[in-house]
Each structure stands twice: as C-alpha cells, then as structure tokens.
Design an enzyme around this catalytic site. Structure first.
Site, PDB file in Angstrom:
ATOM      1  N   ASP A 326      11.791  11.074 -13.897  1.00 31.02           N
ATOM      2  CA  ASP A 326      12.099   9.808 -13.925  1.00 31.02           C
ATOM      3  C   ASP A 326      11.838   9.173 -15.461  1.00 31.02           C
ATOM      4  OD1 ASP A 326      13.196   7.111 -13.488  1.00 31.02           O
ATOM      5  OD2 ASP A 326      11.808   6.993 -11.669  1.00 31.02           O
TER       6      ASP A 326
HETATM    7  C1  NOJ Z   1      13.954   4.545 -13.334  1.00 29.67           C
HETATM    8  C2  NOJ Z   1      14.290   4.670 -11.994  1.00 29.67           C
HETATM    9  O1  NOJ Z   1      13.100   4.734 -11.193  1.00 29.67           O
HETATM   10  C3  NOJ Z   1      15.169   5.700 -11.616  1.00 29.67           C
HETATM   11  O2  NOJ Z   1      15.375   5.384 -10.140  1.00 29.67           O
HETATM   12  C4  NOJ Z   1      16.379   5.619 -12.185  1.00 29.67           C
HETATM   13  O3  NOJ Z   1      17.441   6.590 -11.771  1.00 29.67           O
HETATM   14  C5  NOJ Z   1      16.059   5.689 -13.629  1.00 29.67           C
HETATM   15  N1  NOJ Z   1      15.417   4.668 -14.169  1.00 29.67           N
HETATM   16  C6  NOJ Z   1      17.280   5.744 -14.456  1.00 29.67           C
HETATM   17  O4  NOJ Z   1      18.016   4.717 -14.603  1.00 29.67           O
END
Ligand code: NOJ
Length: 782
Positions: A326
């Site tokens: 993430d």
């Molecule tokens: C953070 C989020 O937790 C995740 O779900 C998402 O896919 C990513 N950012 C990318 O935007």
C-alpha cells in the site's frame, strides 16, 4: 494529437524483441542472449547458492516454476541490469490537473531512466500512450509500463459504493457491474485496478467500511470473487479485462477503536476464521495481485510480514501473482518501530516476498546496495521482477504496449447506454428500506406539493461516494431531479437545503426556508447523511450522529406535522435512534453513483419495490460497537431480569436493525422448514428446504438466509453464522420452495490446534429474512 500506430522502435528495443523471439521459439539459453547484448552489465543469474523461498528450481530448465510465461520472462530478465530490475519494482502516482491526469517532470524523467515499472492514477488514452511511448521507445530495453487505478465501484459510470452494492446480496449482478468498470477502464489505458477490498469490517467507526462488503466473511468472499471475475474475466490477455488486487492483506478491517491505520491485535484464530477466508478465495479465483495492509498484525507490520506473505499467502495458498505494497507502506515500517532505516525496511519487505513498492521508492534506492552487500539475494529481487514481467506478458503488453490505449474504443465505451441501465438496476437493488409505518411509501405521483429538504437533496458531488475513479459528478442524477422526473406534471417539487453538510456546521440560516416549505407541502422528503469524504480512507469517526445541524433540522421539520420520509445517504450506519422512533419511513440509500436520483425516486414512488438487505448489524448507538451478529454466547447470556448477565444497563444488546434486515412494499411468510435428514457425518451433507410466500399485493425480491450454530464444540462457536442465501422474486400470492444443499464442509471450524474439524454434536439451523427472525430446526453430527 492522436497516435494510433506504434512508432518504429529504437535499435535498443530490437534486442528485447530478439530475446522474446528466441524465447517464443522455445530457446531458453540465456547465455546466448547475453552474448548478443554488448551492453549487458550483469552476469546471467544462476541458481547457485540458497534457493529463494518462492520456489526457483535449480534442476528445472525453467527457472521460475511458478510463472505463467517463464521462458519469456527469463529471456528479458537476463538482459537487465540491477538498476533496470529495481526500476520494475517501483510504482509511482500520476497527479491530477484541471484537464486530467499528469505526471510530474521528475517522475517522467524516471521513465526515461527505466526507474518505473508502473504508474497509478494514470488513465485516459492520451496520457497513458504518452507515458508508454517513453517506456517502450526511449529506454534501453523498452519494457512496457503497467497502468493502475483505484477503479472501485465503476470507472466513469459510477455504481453504488461497495457497502451499498453488497446490500443487493447478488454477487452475479456485481460481477456484471465490475465487468462494465473493466470495459471502461481497459479502454482508458488501464491494466490494473486496486479492487476488491475484502477486509471484513465489524466496526463502522472505521471509515473504510464503505469500501467493504460489511461484517460477514462469507459475503466478503462471494462479492470479492464476483468482482475478481468481473474485472479479470477468463482471459487476462483479452483487452476488455484488467488485473484485480485483493486488499489489504491482512486484518486491516479491525483496527483498535476503529481508527484507521491503527494497531490490529487479534488472535490467529480470529484472523483465520474471520479475515482470511475472502483472501483465500481470491487466490482460488486466480487473482493476480495482492496489496499489503498498512496495519501491523501480531507486532509485525503487514508489509514486512513473513507470516502473512511467505507462510500463508505463498506457502499455504500457493499464490503466484505479485504483491504490491500500500501507499508508502515500506517506509512506514520505520515509524511503526520495526525497521531501523530505509535499507532495513527494503530488506524486510523483499524477503517477505513483497514485490512492488508503491510510492516509498525504497526498493529502487536500497535494493542494489543490499544485493551488493549480500544482505539480500539477487534471486529474491529477480523473483519480484519476474512476477511483474510475467503479468506484463499475461496482459499482452510485450506484443502491443498500446493495446489498452485505443482512442476509438475509449470513445465508444465510456458511459454506454447499457452501462447506465445497469448502474440504475444496481442502484435500485442496493437500496434498503429500514422503516415504513402505515405504508407511507410508496408515495402517489400526483401529490400537489412535494418538498425535498436537506443537504443531499440536490447534491451531485457527494453521490460519487468514496473513490470515484474517472467519475464526474455533473453526470450524477440528484434526488431532486429524479423526483421531478417521476411525479405528475401538476405536482410542485420544491427544494431547500436547510442545513450544511459539515461535521462542524452549526448554522440555522437555512432552517426558516426549509420549515416554510415543509408547512406547505403534502409530504417532505428529507435527504440527510454524511458527505462523501466523511467515510473512506482516513475518515474514522467516534460519533455516529448526523453531522452538523441535520438532527435539529429533522426534528423541527417533523414538528410541522407534515409526513416525513427520510432518505439517508452515508458510507456507514449512523445513529438514527430518534428517527427510528419518530419518522414513519426511512430509506437507506448509501451513495448510489451516477443514477442515484432515478433509483431513489423509483423506490419512493413505487416503480421499484426495494429488496436490499443490510450486510452489517446497524448499531443502536456508538457504544455498542463492535456489535456483529456472529458473536458468542458468553457464560452469562443476557437475562433482562438478572443483573449479573452480559448486557448494558443503558442500552439493548441488540442492534437497531439486525444483520440481513431490510423490508419491502410486500410481506413474506416463511413456513415448513425441513431438513432431509436429522443426522450426518463430517463428510456428509443435507438438504434444507423452506416455503416462502409473498402475502402482499406487489411483486418483490426476497433474500432467504440460512444460518447455523454448532451448539457445543471443543472451541466455542458463534451464535449464528451465515452459511448460504438465495435471492428470489415472488409475484403476489406466489409461494416458492427454496432449497439449500448444506455440506458438512461448510460447517467446519478450527479446533484448538487451528485445524479444520466438525466434531460430533448438535447443529441448529435457522432460516429467515434476517438473522433475528428465523425458523429453526436441528440435526446431529455423528
Ligand atoms: C491507499 C489505500 O489504502 C489503497 O486502498 C489504495 O489502493 C492506494 N492508496 C492507492 O490509491
């Protein structure tokens, strides 16, 4: 300017093509390829030394046994320098400008330098073609980029938020919605979506419950698989399909006190029983990527967790795709207090078989040095690169890097009429009718005056909900517009905002106008709730109250005496105890996306009979949270007359509305629950049947739900567990016999050693319209 043909590749790219040609002809002699590459700086990777965990086999001619295109991958990998390899592991975000997505100059230069394997938030044919052109035509090896985006509930045609979609209890329908999103996204240059989020979420304080399928593991599993099948299809090389991502691995949905990113401290039993089943099912559905979670589990940040990624995901489940972190999650292992510095963080993650670094740039900067020092095996880096290249082959990007970026297809695909039709159907079926005293709903279409009041009444922006991908709010049909289009020509529809959509809002400036309208109207439709950014990531709340002055507004409008229908729009359940007591009709309408207003109006005025059901237990008050239905009995189950039993002294134990709840404009009668046998063994099965009759005057959809409880076991079991359900449509007066085949396997639980078992003893079966109103029967396991 439109560019439809691939330009002639530079000479250096021919080298890559030659390598691929040889691989395609079945030659895997990487030495031969290397000999042709005078610029090659690295030795061919050999299988000397320790075998890396992912299963490189030293005696196999194919070195990457878990890959789908091992020979092709091998041929490309053997040409790569260490710098080019770590470039493939680097994923950075495109930004947004007024006119659409843009990549900063710094990141753009990194493509020229082969320092990017993919870009996310990049979309549109124009933008992706330009970036891809740099990657394939201006770099030494010409390896194509991956383009990813959070296409969560629609790309440009926006469907209801996932929590709303789950209220359809219709995974097949959501598979179709995901297929539409895949068609639009893949036509806009995208190869990869960061969905499904299958974090089971028993805590509505956590804002990301809106992205989940509620509190139940089975529903998260079924909807997760439906979304994967919708996006990935049967064949990833089909240009209409894109890769899906199972996220966030693991246990992200149960942070302490519902605060986003907070510590998760749950037993391995709970991890395996509640949180892991949807992810295991995702692997079985052949999902190609996983995303790490921000949280720690058992003291170890997920992004560096050997237990989660090596032991469970790779070894136990045999996942063969790649893992992306993430956002900056590798870097975050430092503030977690787990990694000493960036180099240590890189080492921990790559050794956990995490393959791609989203935004930290730590793999890019640290891995070459770590390999040089011998801290990280080069084979481990190769494996990560190989998994990413493997997917680029799978998507067909080495054959034609621009195949997803087609101007004609983009223009023809975006917001097609049939997509908008499906968006309406999904929105209608997501709506949950919570209350309807004296059949106030459906409303007649020929009232003289209908007043629409509230900050969500004529609001397009918030209807997008959390994550809107390429959705544009001016496309959204507001509730006011939906009602205007629905009522008779002679009906006056008036509107007043009344209150602001603001957590801190304390203004009564709009009250007078709203009250004035309410007094004059035949009926008031109050559109209340949260703004779209009050749920989702980083949007945890400690209060479930209606934000700002909306509660006061509701009470004062109700006091005018004009009948009130409350339409609630939010990404989580709110504290609506007062409304439940005083407002005759309550419609829960989430954020329903592009066709919101049409869908809600069709329910309010009876063109669609609501059939949605809750996929979480709607809390009575915030103090009850977490209050999920699969709780255990305790040694002192609640007895209202006994003080020393498990209960609150100021609130009920039961939620305001139970899991699986939702009413309709008709009524259903459940009768004649039958089991085909009263005894099975732990390999057996039985059939459960029940008769369901529509006893009302209109046709409707009903979700018939089956729960069980193992009364005694070597590990205590929940008082109810959803095992199966069926959604049926019934004409007035019609009876259907619903049949469930219940396999012993569906009832297995984990014993004290965490091994799956079904021990002898009584199993109680419950069938009904929600978890609380059920018929019961029993059978024995011998
Ligand atoms: C953070 C989020 O937790 C995740 O779900 C998402 O896919 C990513 N950012 C990318 O935007």
């Amino acid at each position: 300017m439109k560019e439809k043909n691939i330009l002639t590749p530079p000479l250096s790219v021919l080298l890559l093509s030659l390598a691929l040609l040889i691989a395609a002809c079945g030659t895997t002699d990487t030495d031969q390829l290397q000999a042709q590459d005078e610029t090659q700086q690295n030795e061919t990777v050999t299988d000397s030394g320790e075998e890396a965990r992912p299963g490189r086999s030293s005696d196999s001619p194919v070195r990457f046994t878990e890959l789908r295109h091992p020979e092709k991958v091998d041929s490309v990998l053997s040409l790569m320098t260490m710098e080019e390899k770590v470039g493939q592991l680097n994923l950075l975000s495109s930004g947004f400008a007024e006119t659409g997505p843009v990549l900063s100059d710094e990141y753009r230069d990194m493509i020229y330098e082969s320092k990017l394997g993919g870009v996310f938030n990049a979309h549109t044919v124009e933008h992706t073609r330009e970036l891809q052109r740099i990657a394939v035509e201006e770099t030494r090896l010409g390896i194509p980029l991956l383009f990813a985006f959070d296409v969560i509930h629609g790309h440009r045609t926006i469907f209801p938020v996932p929590l709303g979609e789950s209220a359809t209890w219709d995974p097949e329908l959501i598979k179709k919605a995901s297929r539409v999103a895949a068609k639009e996204a893949s036509a806009a240059g995208l190869h990869w979506t960061f969905t499904p989020m299958i974090d089971v979420s028993p805590d509505p304080r956590w804002g990301r419950i809106v992205e989940s399928q509620g509190e139940d593991p089975l529903l998260n599993k079924l909807f997760g698989v439906a979304r994967i099948e919708g996006f990935q299809g049967d064949d990833l090389s089909d240009v209409h399909t894109i890769m899906a991502t199972a996220k966030h691995f693991a246990a992200y949905g149960e942070p302490n006190a519902g605060r986003d990113y907070h510590t998760v401290d749950i037993s391995e039993r709970r991890l395996r029983e509640v949180h892991l089943p949807p992810f295991k099912a995702a692997v079985e559905a052949d999902i190609r990527t996983f995303m790490t979670a921000f949280n720690e589990y058992d003291g170890v940040p997920a992004t560096g967790s050997d237990f989660l990624f090596n032991q469970i995901l790779r070894d136990e489940w045999g996942f063969d795709g790649f893992v992306v972190t993430d956002y900056t999650a590798i870097m975050e292992m430092m503030p977690h207090g787990y990694a000493r510095d960036e180099a240590h963080a890189a080492e921990l993650s790559i050794n956990a078989n995490v393959d791609m670094d989203m935004m930290s740039q730590i793999f890019l900067n640290e891995l070459p040095g770590l390999v040089e020092e011998g801290v990280v095996h080069e084979e481990q880096v190769d494996m990560a690169v190989a998994r990413i290249l493997d997917m680029k082959f799978e998507l067909g990007l080495f054959d034609d890097p621009y195949r997803y970026s087609d101007y004609d297809r983009e223009a023809e695909t975006i917001m097609r009429d049939d997509f908008l039709e499906l968006a309406l159907e999904v929105a209608q079926k997501s709506i949950v009718l919570l209350k309807n005293d004296d059949d106030l709903l459906p409303l007649a279409k020929d009232h003289d005056h209908v007043a629409v009041i509230g900050p969500l009444g004529d609001n397009q922006y918030d209807l997008l909900g959390s994550w809107s991908a390429a959705g544009e709010y001016p496309d959204n049909v507001t509730l006011l517009k939906g009602i205007e289009d629905m009522v008779s020509e002679n009906t006056r529809v008036s509107f007043a905002e009344g209150a602001e959509l603001d957590l801190e809002g304390d203004s009564r400036d709009g009250f007078d106008e709203a009250l004035e309208l309410a007094r004059k109207a035949d009926v008031v439709i109050m559109a209340l709730g949260e703004g779209r950014h009050m749920s989702g990531e980083a949007a945890s709340r400690t209060s479930m109250d209606l934000p700002g002055m909306q509660q006061e507004l509701l009470e004062e409008i109700h006091a005018t005496g004009t009948p009130v229908v409350m339409v609630l729009m939010a990404g989580r359940p709110l504290d609506i105890r007062w409304a439940d007591e005083h407002i005759p009709s309550i419609v829960n309408a989430w954020y329903l996306g592009t066709r919101s207003g049409d869908a809600i109006a069709s329910v309010l005025f009876g063109d669609h009979n609501p059939g949605g059901k809750l996929t979480f237990s709607w809390p009575h008050s915030v103090g009850q949270i977490p209050n999920y239905y699969y709780a255990k009995n305790t040694g002192r189950p609640k007895d209202p007359d006994e003080r020393y039993t498990s209960k609150y002294i100021d609130a009920p134990n039961a939620p305001l509305y139970p899991f699986g709840y939702g009413i309709s404009y008709t009524d259903y009668d459940y009768d004649n629950l039958q089991l085909s046998t009263d005894e099975i063994d732990d390999q057996g099965s039985l059939t459960v049947t029940v008769d369901v009759t529509n006893t009302g005057d209109v046709a409707g959809d009903e979700v018939v739900q089956l729960y069980t409880r193992k009364m005694v076991a070597s590990v205590t079991q929940p008082i109810r567990q959803l095992r199966d359900f069926e959604k049926i449509s019934l004409e007035p007066g019609e009876t259907q016999t619903v049949t469930f085949d219940l396999q012993a396997e569906q009832l297995y639980y984990l014993d004290q050693q965490l091994d799956p078992v079904l021990e002898p003893g009584t199993v109680r079966v419950f069938v009904g319209p929600n978890v609380e109103e059920t018929l019961e029967a029993e059978f024995e396991v011998r």
